[in-house]
Design a protein around this motif. Sequence first.
Motif, PDB file in Angstrom:
ATOM      1  N   UNK A 152       7.208  -4.485  18.673  1.00 12.86           N
ATOM      2  CA  UNK A 152       5.939  -5.061  18.021  1.00 12.86           C
ATOM      3  C   UNK A 152       5.835  -6.666  18.290  1.00 12.86           C
ATOM      4  N   UNK A 153       6.587  -7.467  18.361  1.00  9.77           N
ATOM      5  CA  UNK A 153       6.463  -8.801  18.722  1.00  9.77           C
ATOM      6  C   UNK A 153       5.861  -8.969  19.811  1.00  9.77           C
ATOM      7  N   UNK A 169       4.180 -16.922   5.541  1.00  9.54           N
ATOM      8  CA  UNK A 169       4.626 -17.164   7.071  1.00  9.54           C
ATOM      9  C   UNK A 169       6.231 -16.748   7.154  1.00  9.54           C
ATOM     10  N   UNK A 170       6.909 -17.099   5.889  1.00  7.87           N
ATOM     11  CA  UNK A 170       8.371 -16.724   5.829  1.00  7.87           C
ATOM     12  C   UNK A 170       8.790 -15.095   5.628  1.00  7.87           C
ATOM     13  N   UNK A 171       7.648 -14.687   5.005  1.00  7.76           N
ATOM     14  CA  UNK A 171       7.763 -13.087   4.676  1.00  7.76           C
ATOM     15  C   UNK A 171       7.638 -12.380   6.107  1.00  7.76           C
ATOM     16  N   UNK A 172       6.728 -12.965   7.080  1.00 11.22           N
ATOM     17  CA  UNK A 172       6.489 -12.272   8.377  1.00 11.22           C
ATOM     18  C   UNK A 172       7.800 -12.476   9.078  1.00 11.22           C
ATOM     19  N   UNK A 173       8.400 -13.913   9.187  1.00  8.72           N
ATOM     20  CA  UNK A 173       9.575 -13.971  10.002  1.00  8.72           C
ATOM     21  C   UNK A 173      10.724 -13.349   9.502  1.00  8.72           C
ATOM     22  N   UNK A 174      10.899 -13.134   8.103  1.00 10.53           N
ATOM     23  CA  UNK A 174      12.134 -12.211   7.845  1.00 10.53           C
ATOM     24  C   UNK A 174      11.723 -10.769   8.149  1.00 10.53           C
ATOM     25  N   UNK A 175      10.396 -10.486   8.220  1.00  7.99           N
ATOM     26  CA  UNK A 175      10.296  -8.948   8.491  1.00  7.99           C
ATOM     27  C   UNK A 175      10.676  -8.635   9.904  1.00  7.99           C
ATOM     28  N   UNK A 176      10.876  -9.689  10.830  1.00  9.41           N
ATOM     29  CA  UNK A 176      11.522  -9.295  12.094  1.00  9.41           C
ATOM     30  C   UNK A 176      12.636  -9.183  12.023  1.00  9.41           C
ATOM     31  N   UNK A 177      13.662  -9.706  11.117  1.00  7.03           N
ATOM     32  CA  UNK A 177      14.802  -9.489  11.068  1.00  7.03           C
ATOM     33  C   UNK A 177      15.219  -8.407  10.402  1.00  7.03           C
ATOM     34  N   UNK A 178      14.628  -7.685   9.655  1.00 10.15           N
ATOM     35  CA  UNK A 178      14.920  -6.408   8.929  1.00 10.15           C
ATOM     36  C   UNK A 178      14.460  -5.078   9.768  1.00 10.15           C
ATOM     37  N   UNK A 179      15.530  -4.441  10.235  1.00 14.97           N
ATOM     38  CA  UNK A 179      15.177  -3.146  10.865  1.00 14.97           C
ATOM     39  C   UNK A 179      13.722  -2.497  10.316  1.00 14.97           C
ATOM     40  N   UNK A 180      12.966  -2.230  11.313  1.00 16.06           N
ATOM     41  CA  UNK A 180      12.007  -1.281  11.175  1.00 16.06           C
ATOM     42  C   UNK A 180      10.698  -2.002  10.307  1.00 16.06           C
ATOM     43  N   UNK A 181      11.074  -3.074   9.791  1.00 20.45           N
ATOM     44  CA  UNK A 181       9.939  -3.691   8.808  1.00 20.45           C
ATOM     45  C   UNK A 181       8.837  -4.154   9.510  1.00 20.45           C
ATOM     46  N   UNK A 182       8.993  -4.972  10.672  1.00 16.10           N
ATOM     47  CA  UNK A 182       7.798  -5.502  11.361  1.00 16.10           C
ATOM     48  C   UNK A 182       7.237  -4.286  12.089  1.00 16.10           C
ATOM     49  N   UNK A 183       7.886  -3.453  12.656  1.00 12.79           N
ATOM     50  CA  UNK A 183       7.346  -2.426  13.413  1.00 12.79           C
ATOM     51  C   UNK A 183       6.448  -1.507  12.326  1.00 12.79           C
ATOM     52  N   UNK A 184       6.721  -1.224  11.255  1.00 13.61           N
ATOM     53  CA  UNK A 184       5.875  -0.311  10.372  1.00 13.61           C
ATOM     54  C   UNK A 184       4.577  -1.190   9.985  1.00 13.61           C
ATOM     55  N   UNK A 185       4.848  -2.606   9.617  1.00 14.53           N
ATOM     56  CA  UNK A 185       3.963  -3.682   9.277  1.00 14.53           C
ATOM     57  C   UNK A 185       2.713  -3.899  10.331  1.00 14.53           C
ATOM     58  N   UNK A 228       2.393  -1.716  12.964  1.00 14.73           N
ATOM     59  CA  UNK A 228       1.843  -0.539  13.301  1.00 14.73           C
ATOM     60  C   UNK A 228       0.535  -0.213  12.393  1.00 14.73           C
ATOM     61  N   UNK A 229       0.696  -0.508  11.057  1.00 10.07           N
ATOM     62  CA  UNK A 229      -0.359  -0.563  10.098  1.00 10.07           C
ATOM     63  C   UNK A 229      -1.473  -1.260  10.433  1.00 10.07           C
ATOM     64  N   UNK A 230      -1.039  -2.336  10.704  1.00 13.08           N
ATOM     65  CA  UNK A 230      -2.214  -3.338  11.163  1.00 13.08           C
ATOM     66  C   UNK A 230      -2.948  -3.077  12.310  1.00 13.08           C
ATOM     67  N   UNK A 231      -2.498  -2.552  13.576  1.00 15.54           N
ATOM     68  CA  UNK A 231      -2.948  -2.135  14.446  1.00 15.54           C
ATOM     69  C   UNK A 231      -3.775  -0.873  14.292  1.00 15.54           C
ATOM     70  N   UNK A 232      -3.409  -0.033  13.428  1.00 16.44           N
ATOM     71  CA  UNK A 232      -4.316   1.086  13.073  1.00 16.44           C
ATOM     72  C   UNK A 232      -5.572   0.611  12.283  1.00 16.44           C
ATOM     73  N   UNK A 233      -5.298  -0.256  11.483  1.00 15.93           N
ATOM     74  CA  UNK A 233      -6.402  -1.016  10.613  1.00 15.93           C
ATOM     75  C   UNK A 233      -7.274  -1.748  11.620  1.00 15.93           C
ATOM     76  N   UNK A 234      -6.891  -2.234  12.759  1.00 11.74           N
ATOM     77  CA  UNK A 234      -7.606  -2.942  13.616  1.00 11.74           C
ATOM     78  C   UNK A 234      -8.481  -1.781  14.456  1.00 11.74           C
ATOM     79  N   UNK A 235      -7.971  -0.856  14.961  1.00  5.23           N
ATOM     80  CA  UNK A 235      -8.684   0.094  15.537  1.00  5.23           C
ATOM     81  C   UNK A 235      -9.687   0.936  14.781  1.00  5.23           C
ATOM     82  N   UNK A 236      -9.494   1.119  13.444  1.00  4.36           N
ATOM     83  CA  UNK A 236     -10.575   1.680  12.649  1.00  4.36           C
ATOM     84  C   UNK A 236     -11.527   0.691  12.455  1.00  4.36           C
ATOM     85  N   UNK A 237     -11.280  -0.470  12.215  1.00  7.37           N
ATOM     86  CA  UNK A 237     -12.318  -1.578  12.168  1.00  7.37           C
ATOM     87  C   UNK A 237     -13.301  -1.694  13.276  1.00  7.37           C
TER      88      UNK A 237
END
Length: 113
Positions: free
Chosen positions: A17-18, A59-75, A77-86
Motif C-alpha cells: 500500500x505504501x 501524521x504520527x498515527x499514519x506512520x504508526x499504522x505502517x508498522x502495525x500489520x494489516x492496519x495501513x493495508x485496510x486504511x 484500501x478503504x481510502x482507495x475505494x472511497x476515491x474510486x466512488x468519488x
Amino acid sequence: MSYLDIFIIGWNLNALMFVLNLLVAIFTAKRADILEMRRDNEILGKLKSEFDQYYPNRRYEVIVSYFIPFTAFFRTSFRLIEMFLFFGKNKGSKLVDFMIYKYSSDIEKAKSE
C-alpha cells in the motif's frame, strides 16, 4: 501458519500500500501542470494547516499504522475505494478535488463535534 507468518504478510501488505500510494502520487504529479500544481498546493496547504489544528497527531498515527500489520493495508484500501466512488460520482474530477473534499469534510466533522 504461525503468528510470525501472519505478521510478515501484514507488513508486506502495508508495504504494498505504501508503494501504491507512492505510485498514485507520482502519476498524478506527472499529469499536472506546474502552475496548476502550485495553485492546488496553496489551497491544500491552507486546508492542511486547519486540519492539523483539529487532528495534531494525525501524521504520527499514519506512520504508526505502517508498522502495525494489516492496519495501513485496510486504511489505504478503504481510502482507495472511497476515491474510486468519488471519481465515479464526480466525472472529470482530479485527485486534488478528492483531497480538497476529504480535508473539508474532515474539518467539518471536527467542527461539529
